[in-house]
Design an enzyme around this catalytic site. Structure first.
Site, short mmCIF file in Angstrom:
data_model
loop_
_atom_site.label_atom_id
_atom_site.label_comp_id
_atom_site.label_asym_id
_atom_site.label_seq_id
_atom_site.Cartn_x
_atom_site.Cartn_y
_atom_site.Cartn_z
N ARG A 94 0.50 -1.33 -0.13
CA ARG A 94 -0.42 -0.21 -0.57
C ARG A 94 0.99 1.51 0.08
O ARG A 94 1.36 1.56 1.39
CB ARG A 94 -0.89 0.01 1.28
CG ARG A 94 -2.01 0.82 0.99
CD ARG A 94 -3.08 1.31 2.59
NE ARG A 94 -1.64 1.97 3.12
CZ ARG A 94 -1.94 1.62 4.37
NH1 ARG A 94 -2.68 0.95 5.03
NH2 ARG A 94 -1.06 2.79 5.59
N HIS A 151 -3.82 5.08 4.40
CA HIS A 151 -5.28 3.84 4.39
C HIS A 151 -6.38 4.14 3.65
O HIS A 151 -7.07 3.66 3.01
CB HIS A 151 -5.86 3.33 5.57
CG HIS A 151 -6.41 2.74 5.87
ND1 HIS A 151 -7.36 1.55 5.47
CD2 HIS A 151 -7.87 2.44 6.36
CE1 HIS A 151 -8.57 1.12 5.31
NE2 HIS A 151 -9.17 2.12 6.49
N TYR A 207 3.06 4.97 12.27
CA TYR A 207 3.22 3.52 12.57
C TYR A 207 3.46 3.15 10.94
O TYR A 207 4.67 1.74 11.86
CB TYR A 207 1.43 3.14 12.34
CG TYR A 207 0.94 3.47 11.37
CD1 TYR A 207 0.98 2.29 10.17
CD2 TYR A 207 -0.27 4.30 11.53
CE1 TYR A 207 0.41 2.08 9.04
CE2 TYR A 207 -0.98 4.29 10.06
CZ TYR A 207 -0.48 3.54 9.23
OH TYR A 207 -1.88 3.61 7.46
C1 LIG Z 1 -16.17 -5.50 9.81
C2 LIG Z 1 -14.90 -4.66 9.64
N1 LIG Z 1 -14.26 -3.92 10.97
C3 LIG Z 1 -13.42 -3.06 11.18
C4 LIG Z 1 -13.03 -1.73 9.78
C5 LIG Z 1 -12.66 -0.90 9.68
N2 LIG Z 1 -11.41 -0.86 9.06
C6 LIG Z 1 -12.09 -0.04 8.03
S1 LIG Z 1 -10.47 -1.07 6.54
C7 LIG Z 1 -9.77 -1.82 7.87
C8 LIG Z 1 -8.53 -2.50 6.99
C9 LIG Z 1 -8.49 -3.37 6.48
O1 LIG Z 1 -7.17 -4.02 6.30
P1 LIG Z 1 -7.42 -4.94 4.82
O2 LIG Z 1 -8.30 -5.87 4.80
O3 LIG Z 1 -6.02 -5.42 4.96
O4 LIG Z 1 -7.47 -4.37 3.65
P2 LIG Z 1 -6.37 -2.47 2.46
O5 LIG Z 1 -7.71 -1.94 4.04
O6 LIG Z 1 -5.48 -3.06 3.51
O7 LIG Z 1 -7.08 -2.55 1.46
C10 LIG Z 1 -10.54 -1.74 8.46
C11 LIG Z 1 -10.16 -2.00 10.48
C12 LIG Z 1 -14.31 -2.27 9.58
N3 LIG Z 1 -15.04 -1.59 7.97
N4 LIG Z 1 -15.14 -3.65 8.91
#
Ligand SMILES: Cc1ncc(C[n+]2csc(CCOP(=O)(O)OP(=O)(O)O)c2C)c(N)n1
Ligand SMILES: [Mg+2]
Lengths: 325, 347
Positions: free
Chosen positions: B246, B250, B259
């Site tokens: 990435r 985020h 971080y």
């Molecule tokens: C069920 C749920 N828990 C928490 C969140 C908050 N949240 C949004 S994105 C994220 C991180 C997701 O990481 P990843 O699955 O690796 O996808 P990336 O963002 O790296 O594409 C979190 C914790 C959410 N959207 N849905």
């Protein structure tokens, strides 16, 4: 005493409890180095180390489910769910498990667990982040539900929550996190559960709310004062336990009540308040208990939330109608 | 880890590309478009004219390479929230995607009929269950489609992820699980999610799992076309782990400087998939400054046109809150709709 906003008060409360009780640990998503997406746990990792401030795999079910087990082992977990809307992913561990563990084991096993979660709308968050689903947890007896609306209450109720032998869902009003500071005690000052707060005294009508809706009601009361209507604002502070005596005594004084919630109307906690009032003080009521709520639709996209959430204008309108009965 | 394309743009020993010159340029086009949309959306968000944006930056080869293995006429995409170019290629018009984040009318921005794309999913990993049901249902009805489901290495920790993959194996559903291992879930590093390797989970579910260099368009495309072919042939699901980085925050609420370890971003930037694909085109003798400038100009024009089209769409209206909640709305909800419309008209 120190001037704090709600996030700072929560951070301070967490640190105070972790200092006081070595069994307390904090676990959740991004709570470590990042300090949580709202920074409520900022600095705790540095202070208490990675065994007591734990970044968890991305699984709310694991955060709550393992908290049950951590509590069974003798620790006192304070779990952070990133947004209340994502407690859905842990619901099978909250309602049927965490809440019922004591009852299921007839008191052999209790779960001294606190689940903290930000909630509420008005800050243009993505889907599922703003949903006010606190009433769902009132329907799963065994867990208490706290909904602070001010910095001092956030800290004081958090200390009560962490110390409570029963599990507690601690709902934090994200819209108010950084909105205004007030004097917050620094020492061992708890706010007990089950005692509502008069956020603003008044004599003509009682506005009943919890969480961020308290702030909305205060603005509505100000507007009503300009029209010569004296509105009292009650902050329930905890939905479970509900301060039935405080509520009915206050509403009996004005004879008129408007309940305001950010959740959809049907079967929200406002319905519980209205039903309780007609059971407990029907003959002191001079008008039907009114409700102002979000509509019975899913929380919409950010561009629509202004039409979805209760507004000052709607609260004022309901209060006026109630007073004119 | 499967890799075909070296950082200098040459193919690995014995490697062979399944993409011809035109497809390579098409892929680069989607990747550049995606990168430009990230920049434009972020700028608009900073001006308060765009909702939260989750950039694709750094992951374009994984998103585009996998989507190009699909036939939009029959195949489906079950997205998460970081796959914009895949959706556009599949037929969801860019102006609608942008308009949705710009608060334009939901009727004007919804997924067009006939476009096989499910809505963006914010509740992590939930879409994987839907993808499995969709794939299974297509198969039960003898319909030809394959479902490509996107999720992050963080979402892979959710219970839904396990449940969905397990069921897909049991039902031999024609689904491809595209696990985007971009190393981060907000501030949480990949090591916090799992003590094992993601692609190896497939073995436990009884289907194929592969790990590819997610910054290598050719390797991603190869893995995805193999997986889609297997699914189409009734041979069941595949888990593809794209190892990528990435390269941005985020989302627009995040500040990674809090971080990211020192030097992490600089090292990851060396793996940027766009220069790598351009180097490959140059290695093939298909690319020069002029060609790049022309493509960039074309893409910039397309993005600008989409932004303008989004701005020109009608705004959201109060009744949009109500109009698609139920197919057959309860009377009480109809009355609430009336009440809101009256309320917004009052002074
Ligand atoms: C069920 C749920 N828990 C928490 C969140 C908050 N949240 C949004 S994105 C994220 C991180 C997701 O990481 P990843 O699955 O690796 O996808 P990336 O963002 O790296 O594409 C979190 C914790 C959410 N959207 N849905
Ligand atoms: Mg990730």
């Amino acid at each position: 005493m120190a001037e704090r906003n709600i996030v700072e008060a929560i951070r301070d409360g967490l640190a105070f409890e972790m200092e006081r009780d070595p069994r307390v640990l904090v676990l959740g998503l991004d709570v470590g180095r990042l300090g949580g997406v709202f920074r409520a746990t900022e600095g705790l990792l540095e202070r208490f180390g990675p065994d007591r401030v734990v970044d968890m795999p991305l699984a709310e079910g694991a955060i709550v489910g393992s908290s049950v087990g951590l509590a069974l082992s003798g620790l006192v977990p304070v779990a952070e769910i990133q947004f209340l809307g994502f407690t859905h992913q842990a619901f099978q561990q909250i309602g049927p498990q965490l809440a019922r563990y004591r009852a299921r084991s007839y008191g052999r096993f209790g779960c001294q667990v606190t689940i903290r979660a930000p909630s509420g709308g008005g800050v243009r968050t993505p889907e599922f982040h703003p949903d006010s689903i606190e009433a769902q947890f009132v329907q799963t007896p065994g867990i208490k539900v706290a909904c602070p609306a001010t910095p001092a209450d956030a800290r004081g109720l958090l200390l009560s929550a962490i110390r409570d032998p029963d599990p507690v869902l601690f709902v934090e009003p994200q819209r108010l996190y950084r909105q205004g500071r007030e004097e917050v005690p620094e020492g061992d000052v708890v706010v007990p559960f089950g005692r509502l707060r008069v956020a603003r005294p008044g004599t003509d009508v009682t506005l009943v709310a919890w969480s961020a809706a308290v702030e909305l009601c205060l603005r509505a009361a100000e507007r009503l004062a300009g029209e010569g209507i004296s509105a009292e604002v009650l902050d329930l502070r905890t939905l479970v336990p509900l301060d039935v005596e405080g509520l009915t005594a206050a509403v009996a004084r004005t004879g008129r009540a408007v309940v305001v919630q950010e959740a959809p109307l049907s079967a929200g906690f406002g319905a519980e308040v209205a039903a309780t009032l007609q059971e407990e003080c029907f003959f002191s009521l001079d008008a039907p208990v009114a409700r102002v709520a979000a509509w019975d639709v899913p929380y919409p996209a950010a561009s629509l939330e202004g039409w979805y959430l209760p507004t000052v204008r709607r609260v004022v309108g309901a209060a006026r109608r109630t007073v004119s009965v | 880890m499967r890799r075909l394309l070296q950082p200098d743009g040459s193919l690995v020993e014995g490697g062979c590309s399944r993409l011809g010159p035109e497809q390579l340029v098409e892929a680069l086009r989607w990747m550049l478009l995606s990168r430009l949309v990230d920049a434009r959306a972020t700028a608009l968000q900073r001006q308060g004219r765009f909702g939260t944006h989750s950039p694709v930056k750094g992951q374009e080869a994984s998103v585009v390479g996998s989507a190009m293995a699909l036939d939009p006429a029959v195949d489906w995409i079950a997205p998460s929230y970081r796959e914009l170019p895949a959706l556009v290629r599949h037929g969801y018009p860019l102006e609608r995607i942008l308009g949705r984040s710009m608060g334009r009318s939901p009727a004007a921005t919804r997924i067009p009929d006939g476009v096989n794309v499910l809505p963006n999913q914010v509740a992590l990993a939930t879409q994987l269950q839907h993808a499995v049901g969709l794939a299974w249902g297509l198969r039960l009805q003898g319909r030809p489609g394959v479902v490509m489901a996107y999720f992050g290495e963080g979402a892979a920790s959710e219970g839904d992820s396990h449940e969905a993959m397990n069921l897909a194996g049991v039902r031999r559903a024609p689904v491809v699980f595209l696990l985007m291992n971009n190393q981060w879930a907000i501030s949480t590093s990949r090591e916090v999610q799992s003590a094992g390797q993601f692609f190896r989970r497939a073995e436990g579910y009884g289907f194929a799992g592969v790990q590819v260099d997610g910054n290598d368009l050719l390797a991603v495309f190869e893995a995805a076309t193999d997986a889609v072919a297997r699914a189409r042939a009734g041979e069941g699901p595949t888990l593809i782990e794209c190892v990528t980085y990435r390269l941005s925050f985020h989302n627009t609420t995040d500040n990674p400087r809090r971080y990211l370890p020192p030097g992490w971003l600089e090292r990851a930037e060396c793996e940027d998939p766009i220069p790598r694909l351009e180097a490959h085109l140059a290695w093939l003798g298909l690319w020069d400054q002029g060609a790049r400038a022309a493509l960039e100009a074309e893409v910039a024009e397309e993005v600008e046109a989409a932004v303008q089209a989004a701005l020109a769409m009608p705004p959201s209206r109060p009744e949009d809150l109500f109009d698609q909640v139920y197919a057959l709305p309860p009377e009480r909800v109809r009355r609430q709709r009336q009440e809101l419309l009256q309320h917004v008209q009052e002074p």
